[in-house]
Scaffold this active site. Sequence first.
Site, PDB file in Angstrom:
ATOM      1  N   SER A   1       0.832  -1.207   0.000  1.00  0.00           N
ATOM      2  CA  SER A   1       0.000   0.000   0.000  1.00  0.00           C
ATOM      3  C   SER A   1       0.866   1.256   0.000  1.00  0.00           C
ATOM      4  O   SER A   1       2.016   1.248   0.449  1.00  0.00           O
ATOM      5  CB  SER A   1      -0.903   0.033   1.241  1.00  0.00           C
ATOM      6  OG  SER A   1      -1.738  -1.097   1.292  1.00  0.00           O
TER       7      SER A   1
HETATM    8  N1  SAH Z   1      -1.034  -4.776   4.176  1.00  0.00           N
HETATM    9  C1  SAH Z   1      -0.221  -5.038   2.992  1.00  0.00           C
HETATM   10  C2  SAH Z   1      -0.863  -4.598   1.699  1.00  0.00           C
HETATM   11  C3  SAH Z   1      -1.805  -5.574   1.327  1.00  0.00           C
HETATM   12  S1  SAH Z   1      -2.398  -5.682  -0.331  1.00  0.00           S
HETATM   13  C4  SAH Z   1       1.142  -4.420   3.089  1.00  0.00           C
HETATM   14  O1  SAH Z   1       1.435  -3.742   4.073  1.00  0.00           O
HETATM   15  O2  SAH Z   1       1.945  -4.661   2.191  1.00  0.00           O
HETATM   16  C5  SAH Z   1      -3.728  -6.796   0.074  1.00  0.00           C
HETATM   17  C6  SAH Z   1      -3.311  -8.194   0.433  1.00  0.00           C
HETATM   18  O3  SAH Z   1      -4.505  -8.882   0.817  1.00  0.00           O
HETATM   19  C7  SAH Z   1      -2.711  -9.000  -0.715  1.00  0.00           C
HETATM   20  O4  SAH Z   1      -1.470  -9.516  -0.326  1.00  0.00           O
HETATM   21  C8  SAH Z   1      -3.740 -10.110  -0.955  1.00  0.00           C
HETATM   22  O5  SAH Z   1      -3.147 -11.341  -1.357  1.00  0.00           O
HETATM   23  C9  SAH Z   1      -4.382 -10.227   0.414  1.00  0.00           C
HETATM   24  N2  SAH Z   1      -5.716 -10.838   0.443  1.00  0.00           N
HETATM   25  C10 SAH Z   1      -6.739 -10.700  -0.430  1.00  0.00           C
HETATM   26  N3  SAH Z   1      -7.805 -11.414  -0.013  1.00  0.00           N
HETATM   27  C11 SAH Z   1      -7.445 -12.010   1.162  1.00  0.00           C
HETATM   28  C12 SAH Z   1      -8.114 -12.876   2.075  1.00  0.00           C
HETATM   29  N4  SAH Z   1      -9.377 -13.284   1.879  1.00  0.00           N
HETATM   30  N5  SAH Z   1      -7.453 -13.291   3.179  1.00  0.00           N
HETATM   31  C13 SAH Z   1      -6.158 -12.884   3.419  1.00  0.00           C
HETATM   32  N6  SAH Z   1      -5.481 -12.074   2.583  1.00  0.00           N
HETATM   33  C14 SAH Z   1      -6.114 -11.644   1.459  1.00  0.00           C
END
Ligand code: SAH
Length: 213
Positions: free
Chosen positions: A64
């Site tokens: 992000s």
């Molecule tokens: N917090 C992260 C950014 C996340 S981007 C950081 O600091 O880098 C969103 C993430 O959510 C992705 O890695 C994606 O694979 C994950 N994601 C999407 N759906 C999900 C689910 N149902 N359970 C767990 N993770 C999920």
Amino acid sequence: MIDSYKHKGLRKKLVDEIRKKGIKDDRILSAIEKIPRHFFMDSSFESFAYQDKPFPIGAGQTISQPYTVAFQTELLEIEPKDKVLEIGTGSGYQACILLEMGARVYTIERHRTLYNKTKKLLEKIKYAPKMFYGDGSKGLPADAPFDKILVTAAAPEIPQELFKQMRVGGIMVVPIGTNDTQIMKQIHKKDHDDFTEKSCGYFRFVPLLSNKT
Ligand code: SAH
């Protein structure tokens, strides 16, 4: 992995930029100043690490934008020792910001390769959230209740399982929407079946996916 004076200088500038955009909590700003964001990115993007932008981290996912990380963190109103559940570990950067603020962090990622990569990285740089591989929309019933819940992927509506796993008085921060942009919601749990919600502007997240691919 090297954290040079140049990196540190760029981080200071990034913090100034984020402060100007409206983030006031000094604990968040110092965490951003302290944590080398370039450690969390592929080396090909390293030179971009201190721009206030999201970047690809593999598996079609992104780290992000720092402002978004700071904004979501501010809405969580973190207190030291808060038990926080993060959905979407991704690069692990957000989890480390929460750890720096004294929270106890549980984080779930559904991409196996990303989970493995991030687990290795965090061990190496000595951050230790409790990490789980699986569908975060189901939460962690065995570890509930949580004081705060942070969803870092776009959900179509307030995830009910997660709401159940939050203590009364807790706060959930979740981007809601199925389109290109989502509305950031801050949810205050007033009782087991009662909450208030505040809309806090538009953001863009990858979708929260329930089924494994
Ligand atoms: N917090 C992260 C950014 C996340 S981007 C950081 O600091 O880098 C969103 C993430 O959510 C992705 O890695 C994606 O694979 C994950 N994601 C999407 N759906 C999900 C689910 N149902 N359970 C767990 N993770 C999920």
